[in-house]
Design an enzyme around this catalytic site. Structure first.
Site, PDB file in Angstrom:
ATOM      1  N   LYS A 129       0.825  -1.216   0.000  1.00  0.00           N
ATOM      2  CA  LYS A 129       0.000   0.000   0.000  1.00  0.00           C
ATOM      3  C   LYS A 129       0.856   1.261   0.000  1.00  0.00           C
ATOM      4  O   LYS A 129       0.471   2.264  -0.596  1.00  0.00           O
ATOM      5  CB  LYS A 129      -0.970   0.001   1.184  1.00  0.00           C
ATOM      6  CG  LYS A 129      -2.061  -1.049   1.040  1.00  0.00           C
ATOM      7  CD  LYS A 129      -3.336  -0.694   1.762  1.00  0.00           C
ATOM      8  CE  LYS A 129      -4.453  -1.626   1.323  1.00  0.00           C
ATOM      9  NZ  LYS A 129      -5.715  -1.435   1.992  1.00  0.00           N
ATOM     10  N   LYS A 141     -11.462  -2.387  -4.083  1.00  0.00           N
ATOM     11  CA  LYS A 141     -12.221  -1.131  -4.098  1.00  0.00           C
ATOM     12  C   LYS A 141     -11.438  -0.012  -4.759  1.00  0.00           C
ATOM     13  O   LYS A 141     -11.999   0.892  -5.351  1.00  0.00           O
ATOM     14  CB  LYS A 141     -12.505  -0.675  -2.663  1.00  0.00           C
ATOM     15  CG  LYS A 141     -13.314  -1.616  -1.834  1.00  0.00           C
ATOM     16  CD  LYS A 141     -13.601  -0.898  -0.514  1.00  0.00           C
ATOM     17  CE  LYS A 141     -14.044  -1.835   0.565  1.00  0.00           C
ATOM     18  NZ  LYS A 141     -13.133  -1.862   1.692  1.00  0.00           N
ATOM     19  N   LYS A 196      -6.236  -9.017  -7.231  1.00  0.00           N
ATOM     20  CA  LYS A 196      -7.499  -9.240  -6.522  1.00  0.00           C
ATOM     21  C   LYS A 196      -8.511  -8.149  -6.842  1.00  0.00           C
ATOM     22  O   LYS A 196      -8.127  -7.015  -7.166  1.00  0.00           O
ATOM     23  CB  LYS A 196      -7.266  -9.381  -5.021  1.00  0.00           C
ATOM     24  CG  LYS A 196      -7.093  -8.115  -4.248  1.00  0.00           C
ATOM     25  CD  LYS A 196      -7.232  -8.391  -2.735  1.00  0.00           C
ATOM     26  CE  LYS A 196      -7.336  -7.051  -2.018  1.00  0.00           C
ATOM     27  NZ  LYS A 196      -7.754  -7.114  -0.657  1.00  0.00           N
TER      28      LYS A 196
HETATM   29  N1  AQP Z   1     -10.972  -9.673  -3.786  1.00  0.00           N
HETATM   30  C1  AQP Z   1     -11.340 -10.143  -2.618  1.00  0.00           C
HETATM   31  N2  AQP Z   1     -11.668 -11.446  -2.471  1.00  0.00           N
HETATM   32  C2  AQP Z   1     -12.082 -11.924  -1.282  1.00  0.00           C
HETATM   33  N3  AQP Z   1     -12.191 -11.184  -0.182  1.00  0.00           N
HETATM   34  C3  AQP Z   1     -11.867  -9.881  -0.269  1.00  0.00           C
HETATM   35  N4  AQP Z   1     -11.863  -8.877   0.626  1.00  0.00           N
HETATM   36  C4  AQP Z   1     -11.465  -7.738   0.025  1.00  0.00           C
HETATM   37  N5  AQP Z   1     -11.196  -7.965  -1.258  1.00  0.00           N
HETATM   38  C5  AQP Z   1     -11.436  -9.295  -1.484  1.00  0.00           C
HETATM   39  C6  AQP Z   1     -12.263  -9.054   2.008  1.00  0.00           C
HETATM   40  O1  AQP Z   1     -13.197  -8.046   2.332  1.00  0.00           O
HETATM   41  C7  AQP Z   1     -13.032  -7.710   3.699  1.00  0.00           C
HETATM   42  C8  AQP Z   1     -13.034  -6.244   3.863  1.00  0.00           C
HETATM   43  O2  AQP Z   1     -11.938  -5.680   3.274  1.00  0.00           O
HETATM   44  P1  AQP Z   1     -11.507  -4.214   3.695  1.00  0.00           P
HETATM   45  O3  AQP Z   1     -12.515  -3.263   3.251  1.00  0.00           O
HETATM   46  O4  AQP Z   1     -11.213  -4.146   5.119  1.00  0.00           O
HETATM   47  O5  AQP Z   1     -10.169  -3.953   2.953  1.00  0.00           O
HETATM   48  P2  AQP Z   1      -9.423  -4.636   1.800  1.00  0.00           P
HETATM   49  O6  AQP Z   1      -9.164  -6.066   2.083  1.00  0.00           O
HETATM   50  O7  AQP Z   1      -8.233  -3.780   1.591  1.00  0.00           O
HETATM   51  O8  AQP Z   1     -10.481  -4.505   0.619  1.00  0.00           O
HETATM   52  P3  AQP Z   1     -10.267  -4.047  -0.833  1.00  0.00           P
HETATM   53  O9  AQP Z   1     -11.569  -4.174  -1.502  1.00  0.00           O
HETATM   54  O10 AQP Z   1      -9.126  -4.747  -1.471  1.00  0.00           O
HETATM   55  O11 AQP Z   1      -9.929  -2.528  -0.687  1.00  0.00           O
HETATM   56  P4  AQP Z   1      -8.635  -1.718  -1.121  1.00  0.00           P
HETATM   57  O12 AQP Z   1      -8.707  -1.639  -2.599  1.00  0.00           O
HETATM   58  O13 AQP Z   1      -8.861  -0.401  -0.466  1.00  0.00           O
HETATM   59  O14 AQP Z   1      -7.432  -2.447  -0.619  1.00  0.00           O
HETATM   60  C9  AQP Z   1     -11.763  -8.398   4.201  1.00  0.00           C
HETATM   61  O15 AQP Z   1     -12.145  -9.524   4.974  1.00  0.00           O
HETATM   62  C10 AQP Z   1     -11.087  -8.825   2.945  1.00  0.00           C
HETATM   63  O16 AQP Z   1     -10.345 -10.032   3.109  1.00  0.00           O
END
Ligand code: AQP
Length: 342
Positions: free
Chosen positions: A111, A197, A194
């Site tokens: 990140k 968001k 993956k």
């Molecule tokens: N692609 C994914 N597949 C399965 N699980 C996922 N999670 C996120 N992306 C995937 C799961 O969603 C939960 C919440 O995630 P978060 O909002 O705390 O942050 P994150 O994991 O950083 O989510 P993103 O969507 O990938 O956001 P960004 O782009 O900001 O990094 C967690 O349980 C995560 O495992």
């Protein structure tokens, strides 16, 4: 008593990965565990968030929990910043965790990227706040996606070091709960990344509030490969998908994994069902399934977010119940550390 803590960051663009990797499991767990589900707004601000949008996104995640079927009577649903014990315990853990532990965290490296010196201190210390989230409630189990496994390891280390340093048995060492087929949903544009968001292309993810037309378009345009779909022969003896098979056809396996997770069918059954099919046929069937699963949830999220007072009431009630659990645990922590409560 078995207690779960988990959370999602209110950073916008909630997507199918968040649903299948986290929120769908939250619903299943509420039958067997005492569940605490948080909207982790303090984690979200480790990178810049527009203040107005943060409030809207906090309500959006809450609406997603409710629309997916998390029951606010049986579970505690709240946003992290309303319970100050998270920040307080995180500070104490900043003094327990070692720099060397945090230096190993791969998510910070990813990140922060090349601009490490410009990253917030909060982004670096994020895993200590996550340890505080879990341990402020003495949670025993944490549902984690692949990407959070390393952070949970750090939580376990913090719990053990705290207990050792202060000669107490205060914190349980929480166990991970890892789920089946689609624990990692990949981008629709690139099966090696993956679904996320923060990915700029909206076509890379299916959002929880997408319309049927959006979902159909995104699946139709999802990257595929020129082969017909594989059959169950790609699975290993234990019925799992070997990493080499996934890497050989990442897009095909991503879509098949999504189908298995949305239909609650074992991957073997899905592979047998679609062995030798054209992508075009499979994509049409997957679209129907995704629309049937996500459509009603998206509508319910819209209904709930149009009534912010009702969402806020759920968060207020949850925060009160969360505080009632965390405060006595923090009193034990103060006592162990030697803080005077005069
Ligand atoms: N692609 C994914 N597949 C399965 N699980 C996922 N999670 C996120 N992306 C995937 C799961 O969603 C939960 C919440 O995630 P978060 O909002 O705390 O942050 P994150 O994991 O950083 O989510 P993103 O969507 O990938 O956001 P960004 O782009 O900001 O990094 C967690 O349980 C995560 O495992």
């Amino acid at each position: 008593m078995k207690r779960i803590f988990s959370g999602v960051q209110p950073t916008g663009n909630l997507h199918l990965g968040n649903y299948l990797g986290a929120i769908k499991n939250f619903v299943a767990l509420q039958d067997d565990y005492d569940c605490i589900y948080c909207v982790v707004d303090m984690h979200a601000i480790t990178v810049w968030q527009d203040p107005k949008e943060l409030k809207a996104h906090t309500r959006e995640v809450t609406a997603a929990y409710l629309a997916a079927g998390v029951d606010p009577k049986r579970c505690i649903i709240f946003n992290q910043s309303q319970v100050a014990e998270h920040a307080e315990l995180a500070w104490i853990f900043n003094c327990v965790a070692r720099l060397g532990w945090l230096n190993r965290m791969t998510q910070f490296k990813e990140k922060a990227g090349k601009h490490r010196e410009n990253a917030s201190v909060g982004l670096y210390a994020y895993p200590n706040l996550m340890a505080a989230d879990i341990l402020a409630y003495k949670a025993t189990h944490v549902p984690v996606g692949e990407d959070q496994k390393q952070h949970l390891e750090l939580t376990r280390d913090v719990a053990q070091k705290f207990n050792n340093d202060f000669g107490v048995e205060l914190f349980p060492v929480p166990e991970p709960l890892i789920f089946g087929a689609a624990t990692r949903v990949m981008s629709l544009r690139d099966g090696a990344r993956k679904m996320s968001k923060s990915e700029p292309s909206n076509m890379s993810r299916i959002n929880m509030t997408d319309t049927a037309d959006d979902i159909a378009k995104k699946i139709r345009k999802a990257t595929s490969d020129p082969e017909l779909l594989p059959g169950a022969e790609v699975l290993d003896a234990a019925g799992a998908l070997p990493e080499e098979a996934r890497k050989a056809r990442p897009e095909a396996h991503n879509l098949l994994g999504i189908y298995a997770a949305l239909s609650d069918k074992p991957l073997r059954d899905v592979l047998e069902e679609f062995a030798g099919s054209q992508f075009s046929h499979f994509k049409a069937v997957l679209t129907d399934l995704a629309v049937a699963a996500l459509g009603p949830m998206g509508h319910e999220m819209e209904r709930l977010t149009a009534d912010p007072a009702s969402v806020d009431a759920v968060l207020r009630d949850g925060a009160e119940r969360a505080r009632a659990i965390a405060q006595p645990i923090l009193a034990e922590v103060h006592d162990a550390v030697g803080f005077l409560r005069a």
